[in-house]
Scaffold this active site. Sequence first.
Site, short mmCIF file in Angstrom:
data_model
loop_
_atom_site.label_atom_id
_atom_site.label_comp_id
_atom_site.label_asym_id
_atom_site.label_seq_id
_atom_site.Cartn_x
_atom_site.Cartn_y
_atom_site.Cartn_z
N LYS A 1 16.92 18.68 24.44
CA LYS A 1 16.40 19.71 25.36
C LYS A 1 14.92 19.89 25.07
O LYS A 1 14.48 19.86 23.92
CB LYS A 1 17.13 21.03 25.10
CG LYS A 1 17.23 21.92 26.32
CD LYS A 1 18.20 21.37 27.35
CE LYS A 1 18.74 22.41 28.31
NZ LYS A 1 19.68 21.80 29.26
N THR B 1 23.10 18.81 26.30
CA THR B 1 21.78 19.41 26.05
C THR B 1 21.85 20.92 26.21
O THR B 1 21.08 21.66 25.60
CB THR B 1 20.68 18.80 26.96
OG1 THR B 1 20.89 19.23 28.30
CG2 THR B 1 20.66 17.29 26.88
N ARG C 1 -28.18 19.67 21.87
CA ARG C 1 -27.28 19.70 23.04
C ARG C 1 -26.14 20.67 22.79
O ARG C 1 -25.91 21.11 21.66
CB ARG C 1 -26.72 18.30 23.34
CG ARG C 1 -25.79 17.79 22.26
CD ARG C 1 -25.09 16.49 22.65
NE ARG C 1 -24.19 16.07 21.58
CZ ARG C 1 -23.33 15.07 21.65
NH1 ARG C 1 -23.26 14.32 22.74
NH2 ARG C 1 -22.54 14.77 20.64
N GLN D 1 -17.84 12.07 16.61
CA GLN D 1 -17.17 11.24 15.60
C GLN D 1 -17.49 11.75 14.18
O GLN D 1 -16.59 11.88 13.33
CB GLN D 1 -17.64 9.78 15.72
CG GLN D 1 -17.11 9.02 16.93
CD GLN D 1 -17.96 9.13 18.18
OE1 GLN D 1 -18.64 10.13 18.40
NE2 GLN D 1 -17.90 8.12 19.04
N HIS E 1 -18.46 17.86 28.52
CA HIS E 1 -19.90 17.74 28.81
C HIS E 1 -20.44 18.95 29.58
O HIS E 1 -19.78 19.47 30.48
CB HIS E 1 -20.17 16.46 29.61
CG HIS E 1 -19.69 15.21 28.93
ND1 HIS E 1 -20.10 14.84 27.67
CD2 HIS E 1 -18.82 14.27 29.32
CE1 HIS E 1 -19.52 13.71 27.33
NE2 HIS E 1 -18.72 13.34 28.32
O1 LIG Z 1 -20.78 12.59 20.21
C1 LIG Z 1 -20.76 11.73 21.10
N1 LIG Z 1 -20.10 10.55 20.86
C2 LIG Z 1 -20.07 9.55 21.80
O2 LIG Z 1 -19.45 8.47 21.55
C3 LIG Z 1 -20.71 9.78 23.03
N2 LIG Z 1 -20.85 9.01 24.15
C4 LIG Z 1 -21.57 9.76 25.03
O3 LIG Z 1 -21.88 9.38 26.18
N3 LIG Z 1 -21.90 10.96 24.49
C5 LIG Z 1 -21.36 11.00 23.25
N4 LIG Z 1 -21.39 11.95 22.28
#
Ligand SMILES: O=c1[nH]c(=O)c2[nH]c(=O)[nH]c2[nH]1
Length: 321
Positions: free
Chosen positions: A16, A61, A187, A252, A280
Amino acid sequence: MPNKPLSSLTAARYGKTKVRVFRIVRQDKWHHIVEYNVDVLLEGDIESSYTEADNSVVVATDSIKNITYYLAKVSPHILNPEKFALHLGTFFVSKYAHVHKAFVAIEQLRWARIPVEAGKEHPHAFYRDGDDKRVVKVEVDASKGKDKLVGRVGAGISDLLVLKSTGSKFEGFIRDEYTTLVEVDDRIFSTSVDLEYTFSEIPLKAPGDAEKLQFAVPEGVEDGSVWDEEVPERARRATLEVFAEDESASVQATLYKMAQRIIAENAHIQTVTYTLPNKHYIPVDMKYIGVDNLTPSKAEVFTPVAAPSGLISATISRKQE
Ligand SMILES: O=c1[nH]c(=O)c2[nH]c(=O)[nH]c2[nH]1
């Protein structure tokens, strides 16, 4: 010549999903509440229900849902989603001889006490203090025997929406004929955090009573283990603090630092997986009217872009000694 079958059943799991459970635990006038969405899936000797229309091996279930509500009523572990999930999984593999594995996933919705009179918390009034959810994924494995149960526990967070208005750059990426993105040393960084961490396997004691309702949590809590109730809050705090304080070179790089901190702070966590959309925010171009809104330090008006977003994911694993 008999026809050779063209296919065979190679995996089967059922149960479930989205069982909505709300529970009150009354400590006199001081009430505790939890709200869970629970998924329970079972594996075992159930092939014939698919291949031979044999329902004699099927725990309906609907019964799976009823058991979820029954344990929500009787389990002493209901207020802790990791323990409740282990209790529920242990129940299914103990009660039904032919069920060898139970997979329980719980999503916990947020309810916080309403602060009243100079920060005192109300005993029975609550509010939703965020859309993020605490998540738990448990596997109870009885395939090595009903007296040799093994628990595999993952837990984490979903939908934790965060944003910082500076302290984030993105520079030095590959530039070629397909590149239109400009490098920026300032940014907006916004993401909806999805986190899952996993613990080392734990042995579970099979319940002994006739109704298979007992489930014992071992005595004593080891720091950073499945039984340590501070782990979820430490992981949430690590996520939020690193996000806020890191001078981010990229999603990353910030993701990696968050995961390293969770591994460092919780001795029994083996892997940490983050999945982070890069939500974004595009500065509006006002050159047409002679206004600079594109230079990073002058960018003040942005268009939040729902889609597409970047999507950055990684798993960071503890090094084995
Ligand atoms: O932190 C980011 N990693 C990316 O891999 C990436 N690619 C992107 O267009 N902007 C960003 N910003």
